[in-house]
Scaffold this motif. Structure first.
Motif, PDB file in Angstrom:
ATOM      1  N   GLU A  53       0.824  -1.214   0.000  1.00 37.23           N
ATOM      2  CA  GLU A  53       0.000   0.000   0.000  1.00 37.23           C
ATOM      3  C   GLU A  53       0.862   1.270   0.000  1.00 37.23           C
ATOM      4  OE1 GLU A  53      -2.552   0.106   3.392  1.00 37.23           O
ATOM      5  OE2 GLU A  53      -3.847   1.667   2.564  1.00 37.23           O
ATOM      6  N   GLY A  54       1.878   1.285   0.900  1.00 34.78           N
ATOM      7  CA  GLY A  54       2.723   2.480   1.042  1.00 34.78           C
ATOM      8  C   GLY A  54       3.460   2.803  -0.246  1.00 34.78           C
ATOM      9  N   ASP A  55       3.905   1.764  -0.961  1.00 33.27           N
ATOM     10  CA  ASP A  55       4.633   2.005  -2.216  1.00 33.27           C
ATOM     11  C   ASP A  55       3.700   2.608  -3.272  1.00 33.27           C
ATOM     12  OD1 ASP A  55       6.866   1.027  -1.029  1.00 33.27           O
ATOM     13  OD2 ASP A  55       6.778  -0.957  -1.972  1.00 33.27           O
ATOM     14  N   ILE A  56       2.460   2.188  -3.225  1.00 33.72           N
ATOM     15  CA  ILE A  56       1.488   2.752  -4.183  1.00 33.72           C
ATOM     16  C   ILE A  56       1.247   4.223  -3.856  1.00 33.72           C
ATOM     17  CG2 ILE A  56      -0.910   2.605  -5.007  1.00 33.72           C
ATOM     18  CD1 ILE A  56      -0.707  -0.459  -4.513  1.00 33.72           C
ATOM     19  N   VAL A  57       1.129   4.528  -2.563  1.00 36.91           N
ATOM     20  CA  VAL A  57       0.951   5.922  -2.127  1.00 36.91           C
ATOM     21  C   VAL A  57       2.134   6.759  -2.625  1.00 36.91           C
ATOM     22  CG1 VAL A  57       0.942   7.433  -0.087  1.00 36.91           C
ATOM     23  CG2 VAL A  57      -0.502   5.370  -0.132  1.00 36.91           C
ATOM     24  N   THR A  58       3.339   6.246  -2.446  1.00 40.70           N
ATOM     25  CA  THR A  58       4.533   6.990  -2.871  1.00 40.70           C
ATOM     26  C   THR A  58       4.552   7.178  -4.390  1.00 40.70           C
ATOM     27  OG1 THR A  58       5.714   6.072  -0.987  1.00 40.70           O
ATOM     28  CG2 THR A  58       7.069   7.026  -2.720  1.00 40.70           C
ATOM     29  N   ALA A  59       4.172   6.140  -5.112  1.00 46.95           N
ATOM     30  CA  ALA A  59       4.164   6.248  -6.589  1.00 46.95           C
ATOM     31  C   ALA A  59       3.177   7.328  -7.028  1.00 46.95           C
ATOM     32  CB  ALA A  59       3.796   4.907  -7.211  1.00 46.95           C
ATOM     33  N   ILE A  60       2.038   7.385  -6.363  1.00 47.28           N
ATOM     34  CA  ILE A  60       1.042   8.420  -6.716  1.00 47.28           C
ATOM     35  C   ILE A  60       1.612   9.808  -6.395  1.00 47.28           C
ATOM     36  CG2 ILE A  60      -1.255   9.343  -6.154  1.00 47.28           C
ATOM     37  CD1 ILE A  60      -2.104   6.370  -5.645  1.00 47.28           C
ATOM     38  N   LYS A  89      -6.162  12.332  -3.892  1.00 46.48           N
ATOM     39  CA  LYS A  89      -6.707  13.671  -3.641  1.00 46.48           C
ATOM     40  C   LYS A  89      -5.581  14.687  -3.515  1.00 46.48           C
ATOM     41  CE  LYS A  89     -11.126  13.134  -1.351  1.00 46.48           C
ATOM     42  NZ  LYS A  89     -11.790  13.171  -0.027  1.00 46.48           N
ATOM     43  N   ALA A  90      -4.489  14.267  -2.897  1.00 47.05           N
ATOM     44  CA  ALA A  90      -3.362  15.187  -2.669  1.00 47.05           C
ATOM     45  C   ALA A  90      -2.762  15.669  -3.983  1.00 47.05           C
ATOM     46  CB  ALA A  90      -2.287  14.501  -1.819  1.00 47.05           C
ATOM     47  N   VAL A  91      -2.546  14.738  -4.919  1.00 51.48           N
ATOM     48  CA  VAL A  91      -1.932  15.169  -6.182  1.00 51.48           C
ATOM     49  C   VAL A  91      -2.968  15.813  -7.108  1.00 51.48           C
ATOM     50  CG1 VAL A  91      -0.046  13.505  -6.036  1.00 51.48           C
ATOM     51  CG2 VAL A  91      -2.117  12.875  -7.297  1.00 51.48           C
ATOM     52  N   ALA A  92      -4.239  15.432  -6.903  1.00 53.30           N
ATOM     53  CA  ALA A  92      -5.362  16.016  -7.660  1.00 53.30           C
ATOM     54  C   ALA A  92      -5.173  15.977  -9.179  1.00 53.30           C
ATOM     55  CB  ALA A  92      -5.640  17.443  -7.178  1.00 53.30           C
ATOM     56  N   ARG A 112     -17.565  -1.291  -2.247  1.00 51.87           N
ATOM     57  CA  ARG A 112     -17.106   0.035  -1.823  1.00 51.87           C
ATOM     58  C   ARG A 112     -15.734   0.316  -2.420  1.00 51.87           C
ATOM     59  NH1 ARG A 112     -16.301   1.112   4.475  1.00 51.87           N
ATOM     60  NH2 ARG A 112     -14.695  -0.453   4.134  1.00 51.87           N
ATOM     61  N   SER A 113     -15.579   1.485  -3.018  1.00 55.38           N
ATOM     62  CA  SER A 113     -14.266   1.865  -3.543  1.00 55.38           C
ATOM     63  C   SER A 113     -13.846   3.194  -2.940  1.00 55.38           C
ATOM     64  CB  SER A 113     -14.302   1.994  -5.066  1.00 55.38           C
ATOM     65  OG  SER A 113     -13.114   2.608  -5.514  1.00 55.38           O
ATOM     66  N   PHE A 114     -12.758   3.149  -2.152  1.00 53.22           N
ATOM     67  CA  PHE A 114     -12.223   4.403  -1.601  1.00 53.22           C
ATOM     68  C   PHE A 114     -11.526   5.196  -2.699  1.00 53.22           C
ATOM     69  CE2 PHE A 114     -12.653   2.002   2.386  1.00 53.22           C
ATOM     70  CZ  PHE A 114     -13.325   2.952   3.147  1.00 53.22           C
ATOM     71  N   ALA A 115     -10.605   4.546  -3.420  1.00 52.07           N
ATOM     72  CA  ALA A 115      -9.846   5.253  -4.466  1.00 52.07           C
ATOM     73  C   ALA A 115     -10.798   5.867  -5.490  1.00 52.07           C
ATOM     74  CB  ALA A 115      -8.887   4.293  -5.150  1.00 52.07           C
ATOM     75  N   GLY A 116     -11.882   5.147  -5.757  1.00 50.58           N
ATOM     76  CA  GLY A 116     -12.835   5.615  -6.770  1.00 50.58           C
ATOM     77  C   GLY A 116     -13.407   6.977  -6.457  1.00 50.58           C
ATOM     78  N   MET A 117     -13.408   7.325  -5.155  1.00 44.91           N
ATOM     79  CA  MET A 117     -13.972   8.623  -4.772  1.00 44.91           C
ATOM     80  C   MET A 117     -13.112   9.781  -5.290  1.00 44.91           C
ATOM     81  SD  MET A 117     -15.023   7.875  -0.848  1.00 44.91           S
ATOM     82  CE  MET A 117     -15.725   6.283  -0.410  1.00 44.91           C
ATOM     83  N   ALA A 118     -11.865   9.485  -5.639  1.00 42.87           N
ATOM     84  CA  ALA A 118     -10.990  10.549  -6.151  1.00 42.87           C
ATOM     85  C   ALA A 118     -10.792  10.412  -7.661  1.00 42.87           C
ATOM     86  CB  ALA A 118      -9.639  10.509  -5.441  1.00 42.87           C
TER      87      ALA A 118
END
Ligand code: DQA
Length: 263
Positions: A53-60, A89-92, A112-118
């Motif tokens: 998960e963390g690596d995906i966050v960093t890649a984004i 949301k941060a990189v928008a 339910r999709s969290f990522a989908g909300m952005a």
């Protein structure tokens, strides 16, 4: 134009994992398909896959300032990760969510999709084509040429103008049926051939605040239609065109729409 293609956990196991659900195409094969389509579209792509998960966050996060958009299949993290949602949301950046399988018809925990909300666009159940469709749609969106259509009786449009929105009174969970330009002419005979006075609303997707989800049509599961889940402000309607037929009852394609085919 450059896009980051992010894939989450177990997508590297494509071809091996549950082929009845995900097919036999490998992750490498998937990347080849996307890379080839990207070349055809004249856009660049960079691939990222991780089981963490963390690596995906960093890649984004690292996409900021380097990429024009993100195509993401967060896989199982779709349904759990607020961190990935927050990163998007941060990189928008304009983003599209893709799922190889049709998650809407699977277990309750996948609904339910969290990522989908952005994400501005959602493509589910199209297999590898979903990634290509996402790329095409984001490119059109960024270029400012993504137009979708909604037809309605002229009298109804006048009423919408008065309230400032189309679909202002949608029921809970309801959506506004729309069509990409190239499919509209196929569906029109089934809905608007009764000789009524219809108008064709050209909607600029970028100006629609509600989520736009691309979902399989009821008659052809391989054809995807944009559904607006919420009201569409009148200000998102960039043109209102007459829907015309010739003497043989064939719809006449409005010349203003040429060049707006999305696929
Ligand atoms: C998936 C659907 C997710 O629910 C699942 O956890 C995946 C793949 C898809 O592409 O269909 O790993 O994102």
């Amino acid at each position: 134009m450059k896009f980051l293609i992010v894939n989450g956990p177990n997508i590297n196991m494509l071809g091996v994992r549950e082929p009845d659900i995900y097919g036999t195409l490998t992750y490498e094969g998937l990347c080849d398909t996307i890379a080839q389509a990207a070349r055809g579209m004249g856009v660049e792509v960079e691939f990222f896959q991780s089981n963490s998960e963390g690596d995906i966050v960093t890649a984004i996060q690292n996409a900021l300032g380097r990429m024009d958009g993100i195509v993401i299949n967060p896989a199982a993290y779709t349904h759990t990760s607020v961190a990935i949602l927050d990163a998007l949301k941060a990189v928008a950046l304009p983003a599209a969510e893709v799922h190889i399988s049709d998650v809407t018809r699977r277990e309750a925990f996948r609904q339910r999709s969290f990522a989908g909300m952005a994400c501005r666009y959602h493509f589910v159940g199209e297999g590898r084509d979903g990634y290509v469709h996402a790329l095409e749609t984001l490119k059109r969106d960024i270029e400012g040429s993504l137009i979708i259509l909604h037809a309605m009786p002229r009298s109804e449009w006048e009423a919408c103008r008065a309230v400032g929105a189309v679909g202002a009174h949608l029921p809970e969970g309801g959506f506004l049926h729309c069509s990409p330009v190239e499919y509209f002419w196929r569906v029109a005979p089934g809905h608007y051939a009764d000789g009524g006075d219809y108008v064709l609303l050209c909607i600029d997707v970028k100006k629609v605040p509600a989520p736009v989800k691309w979902e399989a049509g009821p008659h052809n599961p391989s054809r995807y239609y944009p559904h607006i889940y919420g009201a569409c402000p009148v200000s998102a309607v960039t043109a209102v065109l007459p829907l015309r037929m010739d003497s043989r009852g064939q719809f006449l394609k409005n010349p203003e729409l040429s060049g707006y085919e999305n696929r």
